[in-house]
Design a protein around this motif. Structure first.
Motif, PDB file in Angstrom:
ATOM      1  N   ASP A 141       4.375  10.565  -0.748  1.00 28.21           N
ATOM      2  CA  ASP A 141       3.071   9.921  -0.895  1.00 28.21           C
ATOM      3  C   ASP A 141       3.164   8.434  -1.233  1.00 28.21           C
ATOM      4  O   ASP A 141       2.323   7.650  -0.797  1.00 28.21           O
ATOM      5  CB  ASP A 141       2.247  10.605  -1.995  1.00 28.21           C
ATOM      6  CG  ASP A 141       1.717  11.962  -1.582  1.00 28.21           C
ATOM      7  OD1 ASP A 141       1.835  12.323  -0.387  1.00 28.21           O
ATOM      8  OD2 ASP A 141       1.185  12.670  -2.453  1.00 28.21           O
ATOM      9  N   ASP A 142       4.159   8.068  -2.012  1.00 27.31           N
ATOM     10  CA  ASP A 142       4.229   6.688  -2.497  1.00 27.31           C
ATOM     11  C   ASP A 142       5.023   5.760  -1.591  1.00 27.31           C
ATOM     12  O   ASP A 142       4.584   4.663  -1.286  1.00 27.31           O
ATOM     13  CB  ASP A 142       4.847   6.660  -3.897  1.00 27.31           C
ATOM     14  CG  ASP A 142       3.958   7.355  -4.919  1.00 27.31           C
ATOM     15  OD1 ASP A 142       2.732   7.359  -4.739  1.00 27.31           O
ATOM     16  OD2 ASP A 142       4.506   7.904  -5.888  1.00 27.31           O
ATOM     17  N   ILE A 184      10.139  10.911   5.328  1.00 30.85           N
ATOM     18  CA  ILE A 184       9.468  10.231   6.436  1.00 30.85           C
ATOM     19  C   ILE A 184       8.143  10.889   6.807  1.00 30.85           C
ATOM     20  O   ILE A 184       8.034  12.106   6.879  1.00 30.85           O
ATOM     21  CB  ILE A 184      10.394  10.193   7.674  1.00 30.85           C
ATOM     22  CG1 ILE A 184      11.555   9.242   7.415  1.00 30.85           C
ATOM     23  CG2 ILE A 184       9.645   9.817   8.935  1.00 30.85           C
ATOM     24  CD1 ILE A 184      12.562   9.188   8.532  1.00 30.85           C
ATOM     25  N   TRP A 185       7.151  10.040   7.078  1.00 31.06           N
ATOM     26  CA  TRP A 185       5.874  10.444   7.664  1.00 31.06           C
ATOM     27  C   TRP A 185       5.990  10.274   9.172  1.00 31.06           C
ATOM     28  O   TRP A 185       6.608   9.331   9.646  1.00 31.06           O
ATOM     29  CB  TRP A 185       4.751   9.529   7.199  1.00 31.06           C
ATOM     30  CG  TRP A 185       4.353   9.661   5.771  1.00 31.06           C
ATOM     31  CD1 TRP A 185       4.974   9.089   4.696  1.00 31.06           C
ATOM     32  CD2 TRP A 185       3.245  10.390   5.258  1.00 31.06           C
ATOM     33  NE1 TRP A 185       4.301   9.421   3.557  1.00 31.06           N
ATOM     34  CE2 TRP A 185       3.240  10.214   3.862  1.00 31.06           C
ATOM     35  CE3 TRP A 185       2.250  11.167   5.852  1.00 31.06           C
ATOM     36  CZ2 TRP A 185       2.272  10.792   3.051  1.00 31.06           C
ATOM     37  CZ3 TRP A 185       1.286  11.738   5.032  1.00 31.06           C
ATOM     38  CH2 TRP A 185       1.309  11.556   3.643  1.00 31.06           C
ATOM     39  N   VAL A 186       5.339  11.156   9.935  1.00 28.53           N
ATOM     40  CA  VAL A 186       5.264  11.010  11.384  1.00 28.53           C
ATOM     41  C   VAL A 186       3.797  11.125  11.788  1.00 28.53           C
ATOM     42  O   VAL A 186       3.142  12.128  11.484  1.00 28.53           O
ATOM     43  CB  VAL A 186       6.098  12.072  12.132  1.00 28.53           C
ATOM     44  CG1 VAL A 186       5.958  11.902  13.646  1.00 28.53           C
ATOM     45  CG2 VAL A 186       7.564  12.000  11.717  1.00 28.53           C
ATOM     46  N   LYS A 193       0.913   7.184   1.760  1.00 32.30           N
ATOM     47  CA  LYS A 193      -0.152   8.148   2.048  1.00 32.30           C
ATOM     48  C   LYS A 193      -1.453   7.433   2.407  1.00 32.30           C
ATOM     49  O   LYS A 193      -2.138   7.814   3.371  1.00 32.30           O
ATOM     50  CB  LYS A 193      -0.371   9.080   0.864  1.00 32.30           C
ATOM     51  CG  LYS A 193      -1.452  10.107   1.091  1.00 32.30           C
ATOM     52  CD  LYS A 193      -1.615  11.022  -0.104  1.00 32.30           C
ATOM     53  CE  LYS A 193      -2.712  12.042   0.142  1.00 32.30           C
ATOM     54  NZ  LYS A 193      -2.848  12.957  -1.003  1.00 32.30           N
ATOM     55  N   LEU A 194      -1.804   6.401   1.665  1.00 31.82           N
ATOM     56  CA  LEU A 194      -3.036   5.658   1.948  1.00 31.82           C
ATOM     57  C   LEU A 194      -2.941   4.919   3.280  1.00 31.82           C
ATOM     58  O   LEU A 194      -3.911   4.878   4.043  1.00 31.82           O
ATOM     59  CB  LEU A 194      -3.336   4.679   0.816  1.00 31.82           C
ATOM     60  CG  LEU A 194      -3.665   5.315  -0.534  1.00 31.82           C
ATOM     61  CD1 LEU A 194      -3.827   4.242  -1.594  1.00 31.82           C
ATOM     62  CD2 LEU A 194      -4.907   6.165  -0.436  1.00 31.82           C
ATOM     63  N   TRP A 195      -1.774   4.350   3.580  1.00 35.56           N
ATOM     64  CA  TRP A 195      -1.592   3.653   4.851  1.00 35.56           C
ATOM     65  C   TRP A 195      -1.757   4.621   6.013  1.00 35.56           C
ATOM     66  O   TRP A 195      -2.437   4.317   7.003  1.00 35.56           O
ATOM     67  CB  TRP A 195      -0.216   2.987   4.896  1.00 35.56           C
ATOM     68  CG  TRP A 195      -0.096   2.035   6.032  1.00 35.56           C
ATOM     69  CD1 TRP A 195      -0.275   0.694   5.998  1.00 35.56           C
ATOM     70  CD2 TRP A 195       0.193   2.365   7.396  1.00 35.56           C
ATOM     71  NE1 TRP A 195      -0.110   0.164   7.255  1.00 35.56           N
ATOM     72  CE2 TRP A 195       0.175   1.166   8.134  1.00 35.56           C
ATOM     73  CE3 TRP A 195       0.464   3.546   8.067  1.00 35.56           C
ATOM     74  CZ2 TRP A 195       0.415   1.115   9.497  1.00 35.56           C
ATOM     75  CZ3 TRP A 195       0.708   3.500   9.442  1.00 35.56           C
ATOM     76  CH2 TRP A 195       0.685   2.293  10.130  1.00 35.56           C
ATOM     77  N   VAL A 196      -1.155   5.797   5.912  1.00 35.82           N
ATOM     78  CA  VAL A 196      -1.241   6.805   6.968  1.00 35.82           C
ATOM     79  C   VAL A 196      -2.689   7.250   7.153  1.00 35.82           C
ATOM     80  O   VAL A 196      -3.190   7.336   8.278  1.00 35.82           O
ATOM     81  CB  VAL A 196      -0.314   8.003   6.669  1.00 35.82           C
ATOM     82  CG1 VAL A 196      -0.615   9.184   7.579  1.00 35.82           C
ATOM     83  CG2 VAL A 196       1.145   7.592   6.789  1.00 35.82           C
ATOM     84  N   GLN A 197      -3.384   7.532   6.058  1.00 40.43           N
ATOM     85  CA  GLN A 197      -4.780   7.947   6.154  1.00 40.43           C
ATOM     86  C   GLN A 197      -5.626   6.868   6.825  1.00 40.43           C
ATOM     87  O   GLN A 197      -6.469   7.174   7.681  1.00 40.43           O
ATOM     88  CB  GLN A 197      -5.344   8.263   4.767  1.00 40.43           C
ATOM     89  CG  GLN A 197      -4.786   9.523   4.161  1.00 40.43           C
ATOM     90  CD  GLN A 197      -5.222   9.725   2.716  1.00 40.43           C
ATOM     91  OE1 GLN A 197      -5.558   8.787   2.002  1.00 40.43           O
ATOM     92  NE2 GLN A 197      -5.193  10.971   2.279  1.00 40.43           N
ATOM     93  N   LEU A 210       0.835  -1.185   0.000  1.00 41.04           N
ATOM     94  CA  LEU A 210       0.000   0.000   0.000  1.00 41.04           C
ATOM     95  C   LEU A 210       0.878   1.246   0.000  1.00 41.04           C
ATOM     96  O   LEU A 210       1.900   1.292   0.695  1.00 41.04           O
ATOM     97  CB  LEU A 210      -0.867  -0.033   1.262  1.00 41.04           C
ATOM     98  CG  LEU A 210      -2.074   0.864   1.351  1.00 41.04           C
ATOM     99  CD1 LEU A 210      -3.036   0.590   0.205  1.00 41.04           C
ATOM    100  CD2 LEU A 210      -2.786   0.617   2.670  1.00 41.04           C
ATOM    101  N   LYS A 211       0.496   2.251  -0.755  1.00 45.48           N
ATOM    102  CA  LYS A 211       1.253   3.501  -0.777  1.00 45.48           C
ATOM    103  C   LYS A 211       1.224   4.136   0.611  1.00 45.48           C
ATOM    104  O   LYS A 211       0.250   4.015   1.347  1.00 45.48           O
ATOM    105  CB  LYS A 211       0.668   4.451  -1.811  1.00 45.48           C
ATOM    106  CG  LYS A 211       0.874   3.956  -3.238  1.00 45.48           C
ATOM    107  CD  LYS A 211       0.363   4.956  -4.231  1.00 45.48           C
ATOM    108  CE  LYS A 211       0.503   4.437  -5.638  1.00 45.48           C
ATOM    109  NZ  LYS A 211       1.812   4.585  -6.184  1.00 45.48           N
TER     110      LYS A 211
END
Length: 112
Positions: A34-35, A93-95, A9-13, A6-7
């Motif tokens: 995002d990817d 990185i996403w946090v 961005k979608l996982w985080v959402q 899963l990308k």
């Protein structure tokens, strides 16, 4: 053949929405790629300290989380310093910050 992933961005959402459905506060504290951005979870244990979890893969390829700040909760400054070091290495990185006294997470992956 590799498994489809899963990308980011979608996982985080999905993680943030799952937290909301469970009555747990979660926000995206930092947006990454995002990817394929890596994901960090900053857990605020609401008076019990902080933890930072880093997304990893086990030797078998299963998703898991590593306690980046160690086995015990730390002060917020130590958690933020760990996150800053990771961002210095990888700016994609996403946090996600999750506030929950019990330390619940919105996924079933192992924490090592």
């Amino acid at each position: 053949m590799s498994e489809a992933r899963l990308k980011a961005k979608l996982w985080v959402q999905a993680a943030v929405r799952t937290c909301g459905a469970q009555g747990v506060t979660a926000i995206v504290a930092r947006k990454g790629d995002d990817d394929a951005g890596a994901i960090l979870i900053k857990q605020n244990l609401m008076g019990g300290g902080f933890r930072v979890l880093t997304q990893i893969r086990t030797a078998e390829g299963a998703a898991a989380w590593l306690r980046g700040t160690g086995p015990d909760p730390v002060e917020e400054a130590a958690a933020d310093a760990y996150i800053a070091r990771q961002i210095d290495r990888d700016w994609d990185i996403w946090v996600i910050e999750i506030e929950d006294r019990a330390g619940r997470l919105p996924f079933e992956s192992a924490v090592v």
